[in-house]
Design an enzyme around this catalytic site. Sequence first.
Site, short mmCIF file in Angstrom:
data_model
loop_
_atom_site.label_atom_id
_atom_site.label_comp_id
_atom_site.label_asym_id
_atom_site.label_seq_id
_atom_site.Cartn_x
_atom_site.Cartn_y
_atom_site.Cartn_z
N LYS A 139 -72.99 88.58 19.64
CA LYS A 139 -72.13 89.47 18.85
C LYS A 139 -72.33 89.23 17.35
O LYS A 139 -72.55 90.16 16.59
CB LYS A 139 -70.65 89.23 19.19
CG LYS A 139 -70.27 89.61 20.60
CD LYS A 139 -68.80 89.44 20.85
CE LYS A 139 -68.30 88.01 20.74
NZ LYS A 139 -68.91 87.08 21.68
N THR A 140 -72.26 87.96 16.96
CA THR A 140 -72.41 87.65 15.54
C THR A 140 -73.83 88.00 15.09
O THR A 140 -74.05 88.48 13.98
CB THR A 140 -72.09 86.17 15.27
OG1 THR A 140 -70.79 85.91 15.80
CG2 THR A 140 -72.10 85.83 13.81
N ASP A 197 -65.81 90.26 12.49
CA ASP A 197 -66.19 89.37 13.60
C ASP A 197 -64.91 88.74 14.16
O ASP A 197 -63.90 88.65 13.46
CB ASP A 197 -67.14 88.27 13.10
CG ASP A 197 -67.95 87.63 14.24
OD1 ASP A 197 -67.73 88.00 15.42
OD2 ASP A 197 -68.81 86.77 13.96
N GLU A 198 -64.93 88.29 15.42
CA GLU A 198 -63.78 87.61 16.05
C GLU A 198 -62.53 88.48 15.96
O GLU A 198 -61.43 87.99 15.69
CB GLU A 198 -63.50 86.26 15.37
CG GLU A 198 -64.70 85.35 15.24
CD GLU A 198 -64.99 84.53 16.48
OE1 GLU A 198 -64.28 84.71 17.50
OE2 GLU A 198 -65.94 83.72 16.44
N GLN A 230 -61.60 85.09 24.29
CA GLN A 230 -61.59 84.01 23.29
C GLN A 230 -60.44 84.15 22.31
O GLN A 230 -60.48 83.59 21.22
CB GLN A 230 -62.92 83.98 22.54
CG GLN A 230 -64.09 83.59 23.42
CD GLN A 230 -65.36 83.41 22.60
OE1 GLN A 230 -65.50 82.48 21.83
NE2 GLN A 230 -66.30 84.33 22.78
N ARG A 284 -69.26 76.59 23.88
CA ARG A 284 -69.93 76.13 22.65
C ARG A 284 -71.23 75.41 23.00
O ARG A 284 -72.09 75.20 22.16
CB ARG A 284 -69.05 75.16 21.84
CG ARG A 284 -67.74 75.70 21.29
CD ARG A 284 -67.89 76.98 20.55
NE ARG A 284 -67.64 78.11 21.44
CZ ARG A 284 -68.03 79.35 21.20
NH1 ARG A 284 -68.69 79.64 20.12
NH2 ARG A 284 -67.76 80.32 22.05
P1 ATP Z 1 -69.34 83.70 20.24
O1 ATP Z 1 -68.56 84.55 21.20
O2 ATP Z 1 -69.28 82.28 20.63
O3 ATP Z 1 -68.98 83.98 18.82
P2 ATP Z 1 -71.63 85.41 19.90
O4 ATP Z 1 -71.50 86.48 20.92
O5 ATP Z 1 -71.26 85.73 18.52
O6 ATP Z 1 -70.88 84.10 20.42
P3 ATP Z 1 -74.13 84.55 18.77
O7 ATP Z 1 -73.62 83.33 18.10
O8 ATP Z 1 -74.44 85.73 17.95
O9 ATP Z 1 -73.15 84.92 19.97
O10 ATP Z 1 -75.42 84.20 19.63
C1 ATP Z 1 -75.49 83.07 20.50
C2 ATP Z 1 -76.88 82.46 20.46
O11 ATP Z 1 -77.80 83.29 21.12
C3 ATP Z 1 -77.38 82.26 19.06
O12 ATP Z 1 -78.11 81.07 19.00
C4 ATP Z 1 -78.28 83.48 18.86
O13 ATP Z 1 -79.26 83.25 17.90
C5 ATP Z 1 -78.88 83.64 20.26
N1 ATP Z 1 -79.28 85.04 20.58
C6 ATP Z 1 -78.48 86.12 20.57
N2 ATP Z 1 -79.17 87.22 20.94
C7 ATP Z 1 -80.44 86.84 21.16
C8 ATP Z 1 -81.65 87.50 21.57
N3 ATP Z 1 -81.68 88.81 21.83
N4 ATP Z 1 -82.76 86.76 21.70
C9 ATP Z 1 -82.75 85.43 21.46
N5 ATP Z 1 -81.66 84.74 21.09
C10 ATP Z 1 -80.51 85.43 20.93
MG MG Z 2 -69.82 84.89 17.25
#
Ligand code: ATP
Ligand code: MG
Length: 711
Positions: free
Chosen positions: A31-32, A215-216, A246, A600
């Site tokens: 997402k981020t 975000d969040e 979350q 995490r």
């Molecule tokens: P959270 O809910 O904990 O905030 P999130 O959904 O925001 O998580 P991110 O932090 O954006 O998730 O991504 C999680 C990990 O996966 C990061 O290390 C990111 O770089 C990696 N990632 C996300 N998408 C891809 C992709 N398409 N290919 C490779 N790595 C990815």
């Molecule tokens: Mg995130």
Amino acid sequence: MILNSLNPAQQEAVQAPLGHQLILAGAGSGKTRVLTHRIVWLVEKENISPFNILAVTFTNKAANEMRSRIESMLSMPTKAMWIGTFHGLSHRFLRSHWQEAGLPQSFQILDSDDQFRMIRRVIHALNLDEDRFPPKEAQWFINGQKEEGREPHQVEPRDIAGQMFIRIYQAYQEACQRAGVMDFADLLLKTCKLLQTNATLRAHYQARFRCLLVDEFQDTNNLQYEWLKLLAGENNAVMIVGDDDQSIYGWRGARIENIHCFSKDFPGAKIIRLEQNYRSTSVILEAANALISKNSGRLGKNLWTEGKTGDPITIYAGFNETDEAFFIVNRIRDLRQNSYSLRQIAILYRSNAQSRVIEEALMQFGIPYRVYGGLRYFERAEIKDALAYLRLLTNLSDDPAFERIVNTPPRGIGDRTLTTIREYAKASGLTLWQALEQLLEQKQFTTRTETALLSFVNLIKTMIERTLALELHKQVEYVLYASGLIDHYRKEKGEKGLTRMENLEELVNAAHQFTQEGVPDEMSPIAAFLAYAALESGDVQAEVYDDCVQLMTLHSAKGLEFPVVFLAGCEEELFPHYLSMGDPKALEEERRLCYVGVTRAMHKLYMSYAEVRRMHGKEAYHRPSRFLHEIPVELVEEIRFRTKVSRPQAMMSTYQPEPEGRFHVGQEVRHRVFGDGIVLDIEGDGDDMKVTVRFPKLGTKVLIASYLTEK
Ligand code: ATP
Ligand code: MG
């Protein structure tokens, strides 16, 4: 190029035509990453200027990371882009528009302690009784109203007491206005009010921020959502990113419902779901999915990964909290040998007070660490207060200790009195304590001040007498109660007051352990303990850029990721927290917090608990956390006192029932949050014993016996 490292669903979100988007997806699904790539896409492909973009998140750390990720991908400076937290961006806004907001140009921000002192002064100025209208309660009330966006005249009084709190709120606002200061909630509230009432400014900002990204989003409260709507207006594109699983700030007014409102308030919002997790091994992910599936009313999603299976989750049953801490430290040493760097390792816990034992174990082995989003244990204000009492007891000439506690907790000794004492001490070359005694002899004060000062002097003298023959931890315990510090923080409602009380109680444990581990012959136990505490609080904390283990509460770990995660203190009453017991909604929030913790971890997750833990000054036996049972057995390897055993054995032997017949009708008992009360009735026995207790200020409550202690 921007799209290369994204999967099809992520690509769809990043390159969608300008419009509203709701990205609802589980932890670690990118997402981020989508949010930052979207910003780069907007600038590079849609030709949106950085000046027209606003991105908001919840912690400074997350905001900084967001900016640096964007900067690394973008070929132009991001300075004009508004990236920050809700508070930070509001502050920036008000600094530019102080005149329109009716603020002095140099307006200052009150932190929570300053705010408390200000509210107290207001209560005194209104001639109200502090016992009936405790400043902490007023502070809680005022902040709660502000978070709902309500000014004093907009609050509906429930009863007469409620009316008084509104008066306090009103007078406090006026006092802030006069002093040219504002509190944290004001930053948002004033920004919203200004945008609501000033059409020109509103039009200006709505024309400026063509793209807004949050975000969040699951943790926004009403006021933050209002803030977003005001800045977004009718025509701008809003992307929100969130995960209902979350949401962990319900206790501070966050509303998951805002996710549902979004589609209504921002018509045509496209909903995008991301289901592939890129962060964790499949073992960790399956554990997280199993855990969160126990919650009801979820928006529902299932995460999968193409990643490795990974190692099983290690559950460690320590025999006490020190054993747990040493297990963690030993594992960290092994990990280091296996080419992990320290910064890849995080230790997460539910309550701040848990960090002390872990910090000590890390220090013993010389492993650098950093405590995030909080102070190291011995640097916390309430601990410094307690230590200052101990210092003054052992040395009446300790002027800094005197200064710190002479009016903490507040006992009516004002700044002017203190100045008199300071000046007299300086002129006659005396310590503050000596100066005070002489000034009292000379009858230099008004009757009221004299009474306050005498009660302080007598308090300290009595403490010295009473603690002389006590063991160190009893000394500490006595001082915490006799000084009024415990009562003082008990009145502070909410998570913060609770944290401070837990920290103070942890000091009794620290003293207990300290004496057990041996005191050097030439020093009195208390002097040795104080020297140890002073050294501990020295500047040993590793700098941000050093390679060090990261310690933080589960709440501050949101949005972050680490190759190795230790989740410590997985015991009933600690996690889930005892205040959530018996409240299904609060328990579900605790489970989401556990889900945040588990997700995490990228490669390896350790979860640990202690069979016996010193909590609230006594040894407590708790069952292993229910969350441990909710993780499928096949994903887990269990270690107990450094020998592997099968799960059922490890789980069964830890529970010890409360001794029966501890209470009787008419007995005086103590509850850590509600205070002292009298037993009116007892039902059931053993584990199921329920006790009806009358508390003088709160009325009658039925409680489970294990939450009570004899007075
Ligand atoms: P959270 O809910 O904990 O905030 P999130 O959904 O925001 O998580 P991110 O932090 O954006 O998730 O991504 C999680 C990990 O996966 C990061 O290390 C990111 O770089 C990696 N990632 C996300 N998408 C891809 C992709 N398409 N290919 C490779 N790595 C990815
Ligand atoms: Mg995130």
